[in-house]
Design an enzyme around this catalytic site. Sequence first.
Site, PDB file in Angstrom:
ATOM      1  N   LYS A  57       2.866  -2.580 -16.552  1.00  0.00           N
ATOM      2  CA  LYS A  57       1.946  -3.207 -17.507  1.00  0.00           C
ATOM      3  C   LYS A  57       1.198  -2.153 -18.320  1.00  0.00           C
ATOM      4  O   LYS A  57       1.051  -2.280 -19.545  1.00  0.00           O
ATOM      5  CB  LYS A  57       0.962  -4.110 -16.764  1.00  0.00           C
ATOM      6  CG  LYS A  57       1.610  -5.362 -16.186  1.00  0.00           C
ATOM      7  CD  LYS A  57       0.592  -6.260 -15.520  1.00  0.00           C
ATOM      8  CE  LYS A  57       1.226  -7.555 -15.049  1.00  0.00           C
ATOM      9  NZ  LYS A  57       0.243  -8.484 -14.435  1.00  0.00           N
ATOM     10  N   CYS A  75      -3.018  -3.616 -13.917  1.00  0.00           N
ATOM     11  CA  CYS A  75      -3.201  -4.073 -12.535  1.00  0.00           C
ATOM     12  C   CYS A  75      -2.217  -5.198 -12.236  1.00  0.00           C
ATOM     13  O   CYS A  75      -1.842  -5.960 -13.127  1.00  0.00           O
ATOM     14  CB  CYS A  75      -4.608  -4.610 -12.304  1.00  0.00           C
ATOM     15  SG  CYS A  75      -5.933  -3.427 -12.513  1.00  0.00           S
ATOM     16  N   ASP A  76      -1.833  -5.290 -10.973  1.00  0.00           N
ATOM     17  CA  ASP A  76      -1.056  -6.446 -10.534  1.00  0.00           C
ATOM     18  C   ASP A  76      -1.254  -6.628  -9.043  1.00  0.00           C
ATOM     19  O   ASP A  76      -1.503  -5.658  -8.332  1.00  0.00           O
ATOM     20  CB  ASP A  76       0.424  -6.303 -10.857  1.00  0.00           C
ATOM     21  CG  ASP A  76       1.089  -7.664 -10.991  1.00  0.00           C
ATOM     22  OD1 ASP A  76       1.417  -8.259  -9.947  1.00  0.00           O
ATOM     23  OD2 ASP A  76       1.261  -8.152 -12.110  1.00  0.00           O
ATOM     24  N   SER A  77      -1.161  -7.860  -8.596  1.00  0.00           N
ATOM     25  CA  SER A  77      -1.418  -8.156  -7.188  1.00  0.00           C
ATOM     26  C   SER A  77      -0.296  -8.970  -6.567  1.00  0.00           C
ATOM     27  O   SER A  77       0.317  -9.806  -7.232  1.00  0.00           O
ATOM     28  CB  SER A  77      -2.727  -8.945  -7.044  1.00  0.00           C
ATOM     29  OG  SER A  77      -3.809  -8.237  -7.576  1.00  0.00           O
ATOM     30  N   GLY A 112      -2.212  -3.334  -7.158  1.00  0.00           N
ATOM     31  CA  GLY A 112      -1.825  -2.063  -7.763  1.00  0.00           C
ATOM     32  C   GLY A 112      -2.674  -1.773  -8.978  1.00  0.00           C
ATOM     33  O   GLY A 112      -3.076  -2.687  -9.708  1.00  0.00           O
TER      34      GLY A 112
END
Length: 202
Positions: A57, A75-77, A112
């Site tokens: 991203k 960010c990513d979850s 992340g």
Amino acid sequence: MDLSPSRRLVLASQSPARLGLLRQAGFAPEVIVSGVDEDAISADSPAELARVLAEAKADAVSVRAEAAGALVVGCDSVLELDGQAYGKPADAEDATARWKAMRGRAGILRSGHCVIDTASGRRASATASATVRFGEPTDDEIAAYVATGEPLRVAGAFTIDGRAAPFVDSIDGNHGTVLGLSVPLLRQLLASLDVRVTDLWA
């Protein structure tokens, strides 16, 4: 006295929870949605997947003209349960099955983070983790929650700042990590790029 931030901060995410966390912490980020196809990305572990998604991203946004000179935060979850990574559920049936599998158990929310300084090309990334202990909602409560549509929009099919809050018994770790962005980890990543978090306050 000039109170404006010394650098532009760009959030490469459309998550209102992440935007809210940054604003509460004193930032005034711009939002540029990455458009990354999350389903096309894989990794060897849930923690690595969260980091790789965050990097993808941030990478996608950092090359855009409107991000020139900015600090880009991606960010990513994902929710890790039984060693498997779970992002957003595919549909209501999937969300229902997830909740029936999660109730009464603990999962690990992996978020992340990736920061790219588009002015220098330098970057830093890492993953924050928090343990989430789920309560035991009844089948009727799960059905009612899924019917709100909320779990279809979030990783792990839940969010602690919404209607799932009564169904989460406790959290071990940073509250922001569960919402998708750990502000303490962000400060550490910025520091590794020689950027002081206080210089970005609005």
